[in-house]
Scaffold this motif. Structure first.
Motif, PDB file in Angstrom:
ATOM      1  N   SER A  89      84.346   5.970 -15.608  1.00 57.54           N
ATOM      2  CA  SER A  89      83.175   6.155 -16.459  1.00 57.54           C
ATOM      3  C   SER A  89      82.075   6.918 -15.741  1.00 57.54           C
ATOM      4  CB  SER A  89      82.647   4.792 -16.910  1.00 57.54           C
ATOM      5  OG  SER A  89      83.623   4.104 -17.667  1.00 57.54           O
ATOM      6  N   ASN A  90      82.085   6.875 -14.407  1.00 61.14           N
ATOM      7  CA  ASN A  90      81.005   7.490 -13.644  1.00 61.14           C
ATOM      8  C   ASN A  90      81.420   8.737 -12.880  1.00 61.14           C
ATOM      9  OD1 ASN A  90      79.419   5.311 -14.461  1.00 61.14           O
ATOM     10  ND2 ASN A  90      79.985   4.095 -12.674  1.00 61.14           N
ATOM     11  N   TRP A  91      82.714   8.924 -12.681  1.00 65.19           N
ATOM     12  CA  TRP A  91      83.201  10.043 -11.882  1.00 65.19           C
ATOM     13  C   TRP A  91      84.021  10.994 -12.752  1.00 65.19           C
ATOM     14  CZ3 TRP A  91      82.139  11.074  -6.784  1.00 65.19           C
ATOM     15  CH2 TRP A  91      81.552  10.043  -6.044  1.00 65.19           C
ATOM     16  N   SER A  92      83.856  12.274 -12.519  1.00 67.00           N
ATOM     17  CA  SER A  92      84.638  13.276 -13.248  1.00 67.00           C
ATOM     18  C   SER A  92      84.939  14.442 -12.320  1.00 67.00           C
ATOM     19  CB  SER A  92      83.892  13.752 -14.492  1.00 67.00           C
ATOM     20  OG  SER A  92      82.577  14.142 -14.155  1.00 67.00           O
ATOM     21  N   LEU A  93      86.007  15.144 -12.633  1.00 67.85           N
ATOM     22  CA  LEU A  93      86.490  16.222 -11.771  1.00 67.85           C
ATOM     23  C   LEU A  93      86.956  17.382 -12.631  1.00 67.85           C
ATOM     24  CD1 LEU A  93      87.434  17.253  -8.941  1.00 67.85           C
ATOM     25  CD2 LEU A  93      89.647  16.166  -9.434  1.00 67.85           C
ATOM     26  N   LEU A  94      86.538  18.578 -12.252  1.00 64.43           N
ATOM     27  CA  LEU A  94      86.980  19.797 -12.922  1.00 64.43           C
ATOM     28  C   LEU A  94      87.618  20.698 -11.877  1.00 64.43           C
ATOM     29  CD1 LEU A  94      86.937  21.432 -15.620  1.00 64.43           C
ATOM     30  CD2 LEU A  94      84.836  22.494 -14.786  1.00 64.43           C
ATOM     31  N   TYR A 106      79.362  12.702  -9.796  1.00 58.67           N
ATOM     32  CA  TYR A 106      79.120  11.262  -9.995  1.00 58.67           C
ATOM     33  C   TYR A 106      77.809  11.105 -10.745  1.00 58.67           C
ATOM     34  CZ  TYR A 106      77.574   6.522  -8.901  1.00 58.67           C
ATOM     35  OH  TYR A 106      77.109   5.245  -9.005  1.00 58.67           O
ATOM     36  N   ARG A 107      77.896  10.498 -11.894  1.00 61.26           N
ATOM     37  CA  ARG A 107      76.688  10.194 -12.670  1.00 61.26           C
ATOM     38  C   ARG A 107      76.916   8.884 -13.410  1.00 61.26           C
ATOM     39  NH1 ARG A 107      73.123  14.132 -16.609  1.00 61.26           N
ATOM     40  NH2 ARG A 107      71.453  12.626 -16.981  1.00 61.26           N
ATOM     41  N   PRO A 108      76.304   7.823 -12.956  1.00 60.08           N
ATOM     42  CA  PRO A 108      76.560   6.510 -13.576  1.00 60.08           C
ATOM     43  C   PRO A 108      76.025   6.460 -14.998  1.00 60.08           C
ATOM     44  CG  PRO A 108      74.808   6.368 -11.949  1.00 60.08           C
ATOM     45  CD  PRO A 108      75.373   7.740 -11.822  1.00 60.08           C
ATOM     46  N   ILE A 109      76.898   6.129 -15.920  1.00 58.74           N
ATOM     47  CA  ILE A 109      76.479   5.953 -17.312  1.00 58.74           C
ATOM     48  C   ILE A 109      76.731   4.523 -17.782  1.00 58.74           C
ATOM     49  CG2 ILE A 109      76.851   8.365 -17.893  1.00 58.74           C
ATOM     50  CD1 ILE A 109      79.479   7.559 -19.185  1.00 58.74           C
ATOM     51  N   THR A 110      77.333   3.717 -16.902  1.00 59.46           N
ATOM     52  CA  THR A 110      77.563   2.321 -17.257  1.00 59.46           C
ATOM     53  C   THR A 110      76.371   1.451 -16.884  1.00 59.46           C
ATOM     54  OG1 THR A 110      78.676   2.014 -15.127  1.00 59.46           O
ATOM     55  CG2 THR A 110      80.051   2.524 -17.035  1.00 59.46           C
ATOM     56  N   ARG A 111      75.373   2.045 -16.255  1.00 57.87           N
ATOM     57  CA  ARG A 111      74.137   1.328 -15.948  1.00 57.87           C
ATOM     58  C   ARG A 111      73.014   2.353 -15.918  1.00 57.87           C
ATOM     59  NH1 ARG A 111      72.901   2.305 -10.559  1.00 57.87           N
ATOM     60  NH2 ARG A 111      74.616   3.197  -9.345  1.00 57.87           N
ATOM     61  N   GLN A 112      71.815   1.879 -16.058  1.00 60.21           N
ATOM     62  CA  GLN A 112      70.676   2.781 -16.078  1.00 60.21           C
ATOM     63  C   GLN A 112      70.378   3.259 -14.669  1.00 60.21           C
ATOM     64  OE1 GLN A 112      67.245   1.203 -17.954  1.00 60.21           O
ATOM     65  NE2 GLN A 112      66.089   3.102 -17.871  1.00 60.21           N
ATOM     66  N   SER A 142      69.180   7.132 -12.415  1.00 67.25           N
ATOM     67  CA  SER A 142      68.906   8.565 -12.411  1.00 67.25           C
ATOM     68  C   SER A 142      69.712   9.293 -11.342  1.00 67.25           C
ATOM     69  CB  SER A 142      67.414   8.809 -12.170  1.00 67.25           C
ATOM     70  OG  SER A 142      67.015   8.248 -10.926  1.00 67.25           O
ATOM     71  N   THR A 143      70.553   8.601 -10.617  1.00 66.09           N
ATOM     72  CA  THR A 143      71.308   9.202  -9.520  1.00 66.09           C
ATOM     73  C   THR A 143      72.367  10.164 -10.043  1.00 66.09           C
ATOM     74  OG1 THR A 143      71.007   7.220  -8.186  1.00 66.09           O
ATOM     75  CG2 THR A 143      72.782   8.723  -7.530  1.00 66.09           C
ATOM     76  N   VAL A 144      72.431  11.323  -9.421  1.00 64.66           N
ATOM     77  CA  VAL A 144      73.485  12.301  -9.687  1.00 64.66           C
ATOM     78  C   VAL A 144      73.927  12.869  -8.347  1.00 64.66           C
ATOM     79  CG1 VAL A 144      74.100  14.481 -10.777  1.00 64.66           C
ATOM     80  CG2 VAL A 144      72.545  12.919 -11.942  1.00 64.66           C
ATOM     81  N   VAL A 145      75.228  12.913  -8.128  1.00 67.52           N
ATOM     82  CA  VAL A 145      75.788  13.521  -6.925  1.00 67.52           C
ATOM     83  C   VAL A 145      76.888  14.481  -7.368  1.00 67.52           C
ATOM     84  CG1 VAL A 145      76.960  13.147  -4.728  1.00 67.52           C
ATOM     85  CG2 VAL A 145      75.303  11.464  -5.551  1.00 67.52           C
ATOM     86  N   SER A 146      76.864  15.701  -6.852  1.00 68.85           N
ATOM     87  CA  SER A 146      77.912  16.661  -7.219  1.00 68.85           C
ATOM     88  C   SER A 146      78.314  17.471  -5.997  1.00 68.85           C
ATOM     89  CB  SER A 146      77.434  17.598  -8.332  1.00 68.85           C
ATOM     90  OG  SER A 146      76.390  18.436  -7.879  1.00 68.85           O
ATOM     91  N   LEU A 147      79.593  17.824  -5.965  1.00 61.87           N
ATOM     92  CA  LEU A 147      80.164  18.692  -4.937  1.00 61.87           C
ATOM     93  C   LEU A 147      80.828  19.853  -5.643  1.00 61.87           C
ATOM     94  CD1 LEU A 147      81.813  15.976  -2.650  1.00 61.87           C
ATOM     95  CD2 LEU A 147      79.640  17.141  -2.261  1.00 61.87           C
ATOM     96  N   GLN A 148      80.593  21.044  -5.162  1.00 64.71           N
ATOM     97  CA  GLN A 148      81.129  22.236  -5.822  1.00 64.71           C
ATOM     98  C   GLN A 148      81.617  23.224  -4.773  1.00 64.71           C
ATOM     99  OE1 GLN A 148      78.737  23.806  -9.036  1.00 64.71           O
ATOM    100  NE2 GLN A 148      79.208  25.907  -8.463  1.00 64.71           N
ATOM    101  N   THR A 149      82.828  23.744  -4.982  1.00 68.76           N
ATOM    102  CA  THR A 149      83.430  24.703  -4.058  1.00 68.76           C
ATOM    103  C   THR A 149      84.123  25.793  -4.845  1.00 68.76           C
ATOM    104  OG1 THR A 149      83.789  23.034  -2.335  1.00 68.76           O
ATOM    105  CG2 THR A 149      85.137  25.002  -2.227  1.00 68.76           C
ATOM    106  N   GLU A 150      84.006  27.007  -4.346  1.00 67.72           N
ATOM    107  CA  GLU A 150      84.666  28.136  -4.992  1.00 67.72           C
ATOM    108  C   GLU A 150      85.093  29.128  -3.902  1.00 67.72           C
ATOM    109  OE1 GLU A 150      82.325  29.506  -8.208  1.00 67.72           O
ATOM    110  OE2 GLU A 150      83.776  30.974  -8.917  1.00 67.72           O
TER     111      GLU A 150
END
Length: 461
Positions: free
Chosen positions: A299-304, A333-339, A341-349
């Motif tokens: 619910s909080n982690w996603s990957l593309l 990472y963006r928690p949506i199962t609790r309130q 404001s934390t967002v963490v992202s890693l991006q590589t190309e």
């Protein structure tokens, strides 16, 4: 379990409402991102989107809350109808108040049909004060700050609307100090069967992760130099057609293919660049393919994860070709199962380019970056970039005519801090050090402001 049910139900309902607002009727989300971004309220760096709640119902003084009945309450419209009937049945009677007020009331209301035909308009301003340690800069992006002092990076006017049940229309015009350019203008089908969708017009190709996006969607003030080295200052775009297919698989898999013109010094520098020999056949076009896979890890982690390729002719000789392969990864990472404001992202190309000039040369460029929103309105990001010199087929360093100064590995490290006063503005302080072929480093500092007005939809995930 019982405590979690109302929250999940509210999130699901909120996602459906947001998606309905962000996606035109009859259209599918173009990427998993639009669906997920709408679900989590990812709208232009909105720091409060995840915390938005519907307003409470308005209390009626003197009345207690009770069940809502389906019976319609009398309104001014019904009063006017009864007044008309009474006037007709009573000749000579003075006009009723409701009848006299009805035309004025109707005229004061906006015409619903004309309002719904207006496109959604928005303006995005990007402005920066910049300072470089030397007069020579090595910025490769067309919207990057490039001089000491003040820089108008861009003013983007965006218009989008549903045309009819079959097409959507999008346009992005960019105003800069040297004029106005049509960055994108295209139509998108919304009713093709079998998970297919097509675009036609002029558009940014969906190569990799950064290329299809606009500057206000970036975590950094400037563009990674890998994009400018491969395609040019504006990124790869051009007039053409695109077809995407959402594969019927248990997870999100989208296959994209497009064909555009291979010309443009700022949009196709590894291909025909500034020369325009014309199109005599399919071999004179630039083809881009991409495979994008989205995994909802939790619910909080996603990957593309994506792989891309660009293939077309270049201007160094007859039948000389260029091929660019890339892979990209985005973990969020963006928690949506609790309130929170934390967002963490890693991006590589990473981009691998092969050119026939007419002998074969190749090089590698890429970047990795991390972003953390550590407070409700504050975030920080760190990026590392690398670009190798050109190599011949035997592995020896050689010279590619379009990058004659690129004889050693180039490194650039950038860091910034962002502040969102609201969901419609962003301030960023960024510093970087760029070490290129001559071994000399260039320090740069940017203080950038970004303002957004108007209706602007969710960005791609």
């Amino acid at each position: 379990m019982f405590k979690a049910f109302p929250l999940s139900f509210a999130l699901t309902l909120g996602a459906e409402v947001a998606l309905a607002q962000a996606t035109p009727p009859g259209a599918r989300p173009s990427t998993p991102a639009e669906a997920r971004a709408a679900a989590v309220g990812e709208i232009d760096g909105d720091p409060d989107a995840s915390n938005e709640t519907a307003p409470p119902p308005t209390a009626v003084p003197g009345k207690t809350a009770g069940p809502v009945t389906e019976r319609a309450e009398p309104t001014s419209e019904t009063d006017a109808v009864f007044a008309d009937l009474e006037q007709e049945l009573t000749p000579g009677a003075p006009p009723a108040v409701g009848a006299a007020a009805r035309p004025e009331s109707a005229a004061s209301k906006p015409a619903r049909g004309s309002a719904s035909m207006n496109p959604d308009l928005s303006l995005v301003l990007d402005f920066a004060a910049a300072g470089f340690s030397t007069r020579e800069h090595r910025q490769t992006g067309g919207h990057d700050p490039t001089r000491n002092g003040f820089n108008l990076q861009s003013l983007e006017l965006s218009a989008k609307s549903v045309v009819d049940p079959y097409f959507r229309f999008d346009a992005n015009l960019v105003f800069a100090e040297d004029g106005v350019e049509i960055e994108e203008v295209y139509g998108t089908t919304t009713d093709l069967p079998g998970g297919l969708q097509a675009r036609f017009g002029q558009f940014l190709t969906r190569f990799g992760r950064i290329n299809p996006t606009h500057p206000h969607a970036w975590d950094f003030v400037d563009q990674p130099f890998a994009i400018g080295r491969a395609f040019g200052a504006e990124g790869n775009r051009g007039p053409g057609v695109e077809l995407s297919w959402l594969l019927p698989l248990p997870w999100y898999v989208e296959l994209v293919a497009s064909a555009t013109h291979a010309t443009g010094a700022g949009t196709a520098r590894s291909f025909y660049a500034a020369s325009d020999p014309g199109v005599d056949g399919p071999k004179d076009l630039l083809y881009v393919t991409a495979l994008k896979q989205f995994f909802d890890l939790s619910s909080n982690w996603s990957l593309l994860v994506g792989t891309s390729g660009a293939f077309g002719p270049n201007d160094t000789g007859r039948d000389a070709r260029t091929a660019i392969y890339a892979t990209d990864l985005y973990l969020k990472y963006r928690p949506i199962t609790r309130q929170s404001s934390t967002v963490v992202s890693l991006q590589t190309e990473v981009l691998y380019r092969r050119r026939q000039i007419p002998s074969l040369v190749w090089d590698v460029s890429g970047y990795s970056q991390a972003f953390v929103r550590f407070a409700r309105r504050w975030g920080a990001a760190l990026r590392y970039e690398l670009g190798t010199p050109a190599y011949a087929s035997d592995g020896a360093i050689t010279i590619d005519p379009i990058d004659p100064d690129w004889t050693r590995t180039r490194h650039r490290v950038s860091a910034n801090v962002s502040h969102w006063p609201s969901e419609f503005s962003r301030l960023r302080l960024q510093g970087s050090r760029d070490t290129a072929s001559d071994g000399k480093g260039i320090w740069a500092a940017f203080l950038a402001a970004e303002l957004v007005v108007g209706a602007h939809g969710a960005h791609a995930f």
